[in-house]
Design an enzyme around this catalytic site. Structure first.
Site, PDB file in Angstrom:
ATOM      1  N   GLU A  70      -4.484   3.096   6.725  1.00 46.68           N
ATOM      2  CA  GLU A  70      -4.261   3.049   5.219  1.00 46.68           C
ATOM      3  C   GLU A  70      -4.800   4.253   4.601  1.00 46.68           C
ATOM      4  O   GLU A  70      -4.178   4.786   3.492  1.00 46.68           O
ATOM      5  CB  GLU A  70      -4.927   1.801   4.688  1.00 46.68           C
ATOM      6  CG  GLU A  70      -4.835   1.434   3.208  1.00 46.68           C
ATOM      7  CD  GLU A  70      -5.320   0.177   2.773  1.00 46.68           C
ATOM      8  OE1 GLU A  70      -5.104  -0.735   3.565  1.00 46.68           O
ATOM      9  OE2 GLU A  70      -5.816   0.421   1.698  1.00 46.68           O
ATOM     10  N   SER A  91     -10.845  -0.729   3.950  1.00 46.36           N
ATOM     11  CA  SER A  91     -10.024  -0.936   5.105  1.00 46.36           C
ATOM     12  C   SER A  91      -9.272   0.104   5.598  1.00 46.36           C
ATOM     13  O   SER A  91      -8.535   0.903   4.699  1.00 46.36           O
ATOM     14  CB  SER A  91      -9.134  -1.845   4.939  1.00 46.36           C
ATOM     15  OG  SER A  91      -9.662  -3.034   4.491  1.00 46.36           O
ATOM     16  N   ARG A 111       0.943  -1.154  -0.019  1.00 44.71           N
ATOM     17  CA  ARG A 111      -0.004   0.016  -0.089  1.00 44.71           C
ATOM     18  C   ARG A 111       0.939   1.263  -0.014  1.00 44.71           C
ATOM     19  O   ARG A 111       0.571   2.189   0.589  1.00 44.71           O
ATOM     20  CB  ARG A 111      -0.948   0.030   1.360  1.00 44.71           C
ATOM     21  CG  ARG A 111      -1.813  -1.289   1.343  1.00 44.71           C
ATOM     22  CD  ARG A 111      -2.978  -1.230   0.226  1.00 44.71           C
ATOM     23  NE  ARG A 111      -3.623  -2.636   0.040  1.00 44.71           N
ATOM     24  CZ  ARG A 111      -3.082  -3.548  -0.418  1.00 44.71           C
ATOM     25  NH1 ARG A 111      -1.921  -3.577  -1.287  1.00 44.71           N
ATOM     26  NH2 ARG A 111      -3.595  -4.817  -0.300  1.00 44.71           N
TER      27      ARG A 111
END
Ligand SMILES: Cc1cc2nc3c(=O)[nH]c(=O)nc-3n(C[C@H](O)[C@H](O)[C@H](O)COP(=O)(O)OP(=O)(O)OC[C@H]3O[C@@H](n4cnc5c(N)ncnc54)[C@H](O)[C@@H]3O)c2cc1C
Length: 306
Positions: free
Chosen positions: A296, A226, A176
């Site tokens: 994130e 998420s 990520r």
């Protein structure tokens, strides 16, 4: 705040682009939250996008790139300066087993286009609701696949307004993460190197992943997916579940009862509500398990005025 002279200059440099002033950004995010942009620009061509970046650089106005808004929380005070939305740059084509997609295209559409071309390698992206540019920026991934596995190169603009090509290796892709922000780049186009496959097999994988997503994720509510990265060797969702945080609500934002890794906007949440839930979850998991949950989701813009 941007002055009228700058708005006039932007309109004359980008005659084809849509330029909106004081534009509400909640309409452009998956969480349906966020304040207003001083100026929101929708370039229609790669040259327009390049020229907008160059203008921001020379005029010293801050520049923010918004993809599909599926991994950002825009704070309630909105975003100062110029916000670029590349939704109109959405062409996808194929050449020699490569899928070449402009960065405003949905990565889901690139994945479906690859299926139509009987090319395998982008199945993992079939349910990720971001843009191609956002997917490169985040090195988006799911179910064992990620952008780094199939990205060959990108066309980008430097912060000074110069068009450059970079190979995937030059983007420092990891979990990520990319160096797109660090390098001050605007991604304009991505080339994915894929392989010949069989339509039915590719379709079966995509159908399976879609079913998994629909049964496990609270897709009926606005969210940013998420919220936290996976801590090494652990699962953020499991830590949140074991902290008995599901259902915790502040204002209109709630830790999803269906998937502990999601925070959902169940009733006109503000970004402040959402961020307060994030902080509460981080604090509780830290107190209970000693684990720091790293976000994130990107938080951008200004907090509301006191
Ligand atoms: C229901 C749901 C499910 C999700 N599932 C997944 C999943 O399975 N896997 C996963 O990885 N993510 C998932 N996400 C998160 C999100 O879809 C991805 O991170 C996606 O890649 C973000 O793309 P975006 O266009 O929405 O980016 P945005 O949210 O608009 O922006 C994210 C960042 O990228 C930057 N950016 C965007 N476009 C460009 C560009 N062209 N050039 C330079 N910088 C740019 C922005 O400035 C910002 O910092 C999910 C989100 C939701 C809401």
């Amino acid at each position: 705040m941007i002055n009228q002279k700058a708005i006039n200059e932007l309109r004359s440099i980008l005659p084809a682009a849509e330029v909106k002033i004081n534009a509400p950004l909640h309409e452009h995010t998956y969480t349906r939250m966020g304040g207003k942009a001083d100026v929101l620009v929708f370039p229609k061509t790669i040259e327009d996008a390049r020229a907008a970046v160059e203008y921001a650089y020379h005029s010293s106005y801050p520049l923010t790139i918004l993809g599909k808004g599926s991994n950002v929380i825009i704070q309630d005070g909105g975003i100062r300066g110029i916000v670029l939305n590349l939704s109109s740059l959405d062409n996808i084509h194929e050449s020699d087993k490569k899928v070449i997609a402009q960065s405003g295209a949905r990565i889901i559409d690139a994945s479906e286009f690859a299926l139509d071309q009987k090319l395998t390698g982008l199945e993992f992206a079939c349910g990720i609701p971001g843009s191609v540019g956002g997917a490169v920026y985040m090195n988006a991934g799911a179910y064992g696949g990620e952008i780094a596995d199939c990205l060959e190169s990108v066309l980008a603009v430097t912060k000074e307004g110069k068009l450059i090509s970079l190979t995937a290796d030059q983007l420092d892709l990891s979990y990520r993460h990319s160096n797109v922000e660090e390098k001050g780049l605007l991604v304009l186009e991505a080339t994915f190197q894929l392989k010949d496959g069989h339509y039915d097999e590719i379709k079966a994988i995509m159908d399976d992943l879609t079913e998994k997503r629909e049964t496990k994720q609270p897709l009926e509510y606005p969210s940013c997916g998420s919220v936290f990265k996976r801590p090494p060797g652990l699962f953020a969702g499991k830590l949140i579940q074991d902290s008995e945080l599901q259902g915790t609500r502040i204002g209109g934002a709630e830790v999803s009862k269906k998937h502990a890794g999601f925070i959902v906007n169940i009733d006109n949440a503000t970004a402040t509500d959402y961020l307060n839930v994030i902080h509460h979850v981080q604090q509780t998991v830290k107190d209970k398990f000693g684990v720091d949950l790293e976000r994130e989701v990107r938080v951008i813009g200004e907090p509301p005025e006191a």
